[in-house]
Design a protein around this motif. Structure first.
Motif, mmCIF file in Angstrom:
data_model
loop_
_atom_site.group_PDB
_atom_site.id
_atom_site.type_symbol
_atom_site.label_atom_id
_atom_site.label_comp_id
_atom_site.label_asym_id
_atom_site.label_seq_id
_atom_site.Cartn_x
_atom_site.Cartn_y
_atom_site.Cartn_z
ATOM 1 N N ASP A 167 0.815 -1.208 0.000
ATOM 2 C CA ASP A 167 0.000 0.000 0.000
ATOM 3 C C ASP A 167 0.856 1.270 0.000
ATOM 4 O O ASP A 167 0.389 2.305 -0.409
ATOM 5 N N TYR A 168 2.079 1.194 0.468
ATOM 6 C CA TYR A 168 2.915 2.387 0.608
ATOM 7 C C TYR A 168 3.950 2.545 -0.506
ATOM 8 O O TYR A 168 4.666 3.529 -0.535
ATOM 9 N N VAL A 169 4.027 1.609 -1.424
ATOM 10 C CA VAL A 169 5.057 1.627 -2.466
ATOM 11 C C VAL A 169 5.041 2.911 -3.275
ATOM 12 O O VAL A 169 6.089 3.507 -3.532
ATOM 13 N N TYR A 170 3.877 3.372 -3.690
ATOM 14 C CA TYR A 170 3.789 4.544 -4.559
ATOM 15 C C TYR A 170 3.408 5.825 -3.826
ATOM 16 O O TYR A 170 3.082 6.819 -4.454
ATOM 17 N N LEU A 187 4.000 9.280 -1.893
ATOM 18 C CA LEU A 187 5.010 10.311 -2.051
ATOM 19 C C LEU A 187 6.126 10.170 -1.021
ATOM 20 O O LEU A 187 7.304 10.349 -1.338
ATOM 21 N N GLY A 188 5.779 9.816 0.196
ATOM 22 C CA GLY A 188 6.779 9.665 1.243
ATOM 23 C C GLY A 188 7.750 8.525 1.011
ATOM 24 O O GLY A 188 8.796 8.454 1.646
ATOM 25 N N ASN A 189 7.432 7.631 0.090
ATOM 26 C CA ASN A 189 8.299 6.495 -0.219
ATOM 27 C C ASN A 189 9.090 6.703 -1.507
ATOM 28 O O ASN A 189 9.882 5.859 -1.887
ATOM 29 N N ARG A 215 7.555 10.850 6.768
ATOM 30 C CA ARG A 215 8.248 11.606 5.719
ATOM 31 C C ARG A 215 7.239 12.310 4.814
ATOM 32 O O ARG A 215 7.434 13.451 4.414
ATOM 33 N N GLN A 216 6.153 11.624 4.491
ATOM 34 C CA GLN A 216 5.134 12.233 3.637
ATOM 35 C C GLN A 216 4.526 13.456 4.312
ATOM 36 O O GLN A 216 4.324 14.494 3.679
ATOM 37 N N ARG A 217 4.262 13.358 5.599
ATOM 38 C CA ARG A 217 3.726 14.489 6.360
ATOM 39 C C ARG A 217 4.717 15.654 6.354
ATOM 40 O O ARG A 217 4.351 16.807 6.119
#
Length: 72
Positions: A1-4, A6-8, A58-60
């Motif tokens: 779920d977190y692969v794409y 922005l924070g990744n 990181r996204q935040r």
């Protein structure tokens, strides 16, 4: 779920990205992030693990910076 999320995502040259593509986080950090001169990668290379929590954080942080840079 977190692969794409922005924070990744980050910026790497094509060769560095290919070389690090299938490695573990620590391999990617060693091969690409620790050597990067880009400020966007500094935060990532400080971590010893890269989980959903770090990606979310990181996204935040990136969203806060975006609001400072671009007045929306």
């Amino acid at each position: 779920d977190y692969v794409y999320r922005l924070g990744n995502l980050t910026l790497l040259t094509a060769k560095v990205n290919r070389d690090a593509a299938d490695g573990s986080f620590m391999e990617k950090r060693r091969q690409a992030l620790d050597k990067s001169a880009l400020a966007i990668n500094t935060n990532i290379s400080r971590h010893s693990r890269w989980t959903d929590a770090e990606i979310h954080e990181r996204q935040r942080d990136m969203a806060k910076l975006a609001l400072e840079v671009w007045a929306l």
